[in-house]
Write an enzyme that holds these catalytic residues in place. Structure first.
Site, mmCIF file in Angstrom:
data_model
loop_
_atom_site.group_PDB
_atom_site.id
_atom_site.type_symbol
_atom_site.label_atom_id
_atom_site.label_comp_id
_atom_site.label_asym_id
_atom_site.label_seq_id
_atom_site.Cartn_x
_atom_site.Cartn_y
_atom_site.Cartn_z
ATOM 1 N N LEU A 34 32.384 39.357 40.187
ATOM 2 C CA LEU A 34 31.110 39.436 39.484
ATOM 3 C C LEU A 34 30.594 38.058 39.096
ATOM 4 C CD1 LEU A 34 31.713 42.517 37.139
ATOM 5 C CD2 LEU A 34 30.787 42.468 39.469
ATOM 6 N N SER A 161 33.620 46.165 29.545
ATOM 7 C CA SER A 161 33.801 47.169 30.592
ATOM 8 C C SER A 161 33.912 48.535 29.944
ATOM 9 C CB SER A 161 35.058 46.882 31.415
ATOM 10 O OG SER A 161 36.208 47.299 30.703
ATOM 11 N N TYR A 174 44.120 45.662 28.646
ATOM 12 C CA TYR A 174 42.756 45.417 29.101
ATOM 13 C C TYR A 174 41.745 46.086 28.167
ATOM 14 C CZ TYR A 174 38.780 45.142 32.335
ATOM 15 O OH TYR A 174 37.554 44.892 32.901
ATOM 16 N N THR A 209 35.171 44.634 43.654
ATOM 17 C CA THR A 209 35.697 43.276 43.531
ATOM 18 C C THR A 209 37.218 43.332 43.577
ATOM 19 O OG1 THR A 209 35.908 43.320 41.117
ATOM 20 C CG2 THR A 209 33.759 42.697 42.015
#
Length: 314
Positions: A34, A161, A174, A209
């Site tokens: 990104l 995210s 994460y 990605t």
């Protein structure tokens, strides 16, 4: 006799139209994914781009190939940046300031991904995750904010995210770091808004990605351990969902370019249809409802289903 010509010379007429100032953007993690797509998009849109990355040589080569920029183009500058190293962050901030002065946009995009249950993920992974996505970005922001405040304008973008909206199983580090990123952005927005600086939290959808592949993720899963049943089902369903939902990074870059046009003091926005749906569901459904929905979607056994099966032999 005094020279009187200056006293009677025609007054200078100042043009009311000044040359437009090229806006500058700093993008971290710009060597791939990104960040790479976003740096290329902003450059093509006429921005002065500072691409901050760990691998400058390969990253700048990729950027030039995408944009057609020549080597030495003053509108496309690369700077080394290791967000886990304070000295590297300070050096990058110095390079940025010397290159563009006060950047208009500071886009915190760099991040790492990992898969594994809380029991399976080592402490040093958590530390690296927070260093990359929180501690390093905070330090870089602190280094650049004085010049941005003096300029009286700018925008700080934090790339979050779906894991930052709802904690997701098997990606706790994460999700935790993205949640912390969002709270940092919300807090900072109230502090910097009076100086003319806005903050945008971008919730990303699923994009094609490296970070969604095995190559871009640190895999801590124990596929023969007590969570093996979780992993088998989640891996199968997760891969299928990603194949269906993943979009081109160029779509994200277009959304980021649009987000940078905002003049609001604080914005939380989604880029991607799946991210937009999650934000809506998060506003409408209670936490318990979303937890149950996540469990069903990922095929996680019901509460208590594995009682007695997770005992250690030790």
């Amino acid at each position: 006799m005094a020279d009187v010509r200056s006293s009677f010379s025609a007054p200078r007429v100042r043009s009311s139209v000044s040359a437009p100032r090229v806006r500058s953007a700093v993008i971290t993690g710009a060597s791939r994914g990104l960040g790479l797509a976003s740096a290329a998009r902003l450059y093509r849109d006429g921005w002065h781009v500072v691409a901050a990355m760990r691998s400058v040589d390969s990253g700048m080569k990729a950027l030039r190939e995408l944009t057609g920029a020549r080597e030495g183009d003053p509108r496309l500058i690369g700077t080394p940046l290791d967000l886990t190293d304070a000295a590297s962050v300070t050096a990058a901030a110095k390079t940025i300031t010397e290159a563009v002065g006060a950047p208009y946009a500071l886009v915190h995009n760099a991040g790492i991904s990992a898969a594994g249950m809380v029991e399976e993920t080592p402490a040093d992974l958590w530390e690296r995750m927070f260093a990359t996505s929180i501690f390093g970005p905070v330090l870089l922001t602190k280094e650049l904010l004085p010049s941005m405040r003096a300029a009286g304008t700018g925008r700080i973008v934090l790339v979050s995210s779906q894991g930052g909206v709802r904690g997701m199983p098997a990606t706790a580090p994460y999700s935790a770091v993205k949640g912390a990123l969002e709270r940092w952005g919300e807090s900072m927005a109230g502090e910097v808004a009076p100086f003319g600086i806005g903050v945008t939290v971008v919730v990303t959808g699923t994009y094609d990605t490296e970070i969604i592949t095995d190559a871009g993720t640190t895999d801590c899963r124990d596929l023969d351990g007590p969570y093996a049943r979780h992993h088998r089902t989640m891996d199968k369903r997760g891969r299928a969902a990603m194949r269906m939902a993943a979009r081109s990074p160029d779509k994200f870059a277009a959304g980021l370019a649009k987000a940078l046009e905002s003049s609001k003091p604080f914005v939380k926005t989604a880029i991607g249809p799946d991210a937009r749906m999650l934000l809506i569901a998060n506003r409408v459904l209670p936490s318990a409802g979303l937890h149950q929905m996540t469990r069903l979607m990922l095929g996680i056994p019901r509460f208590g289903a594995l009682r007695g099966q997770g005992r250690s032999d030790g």
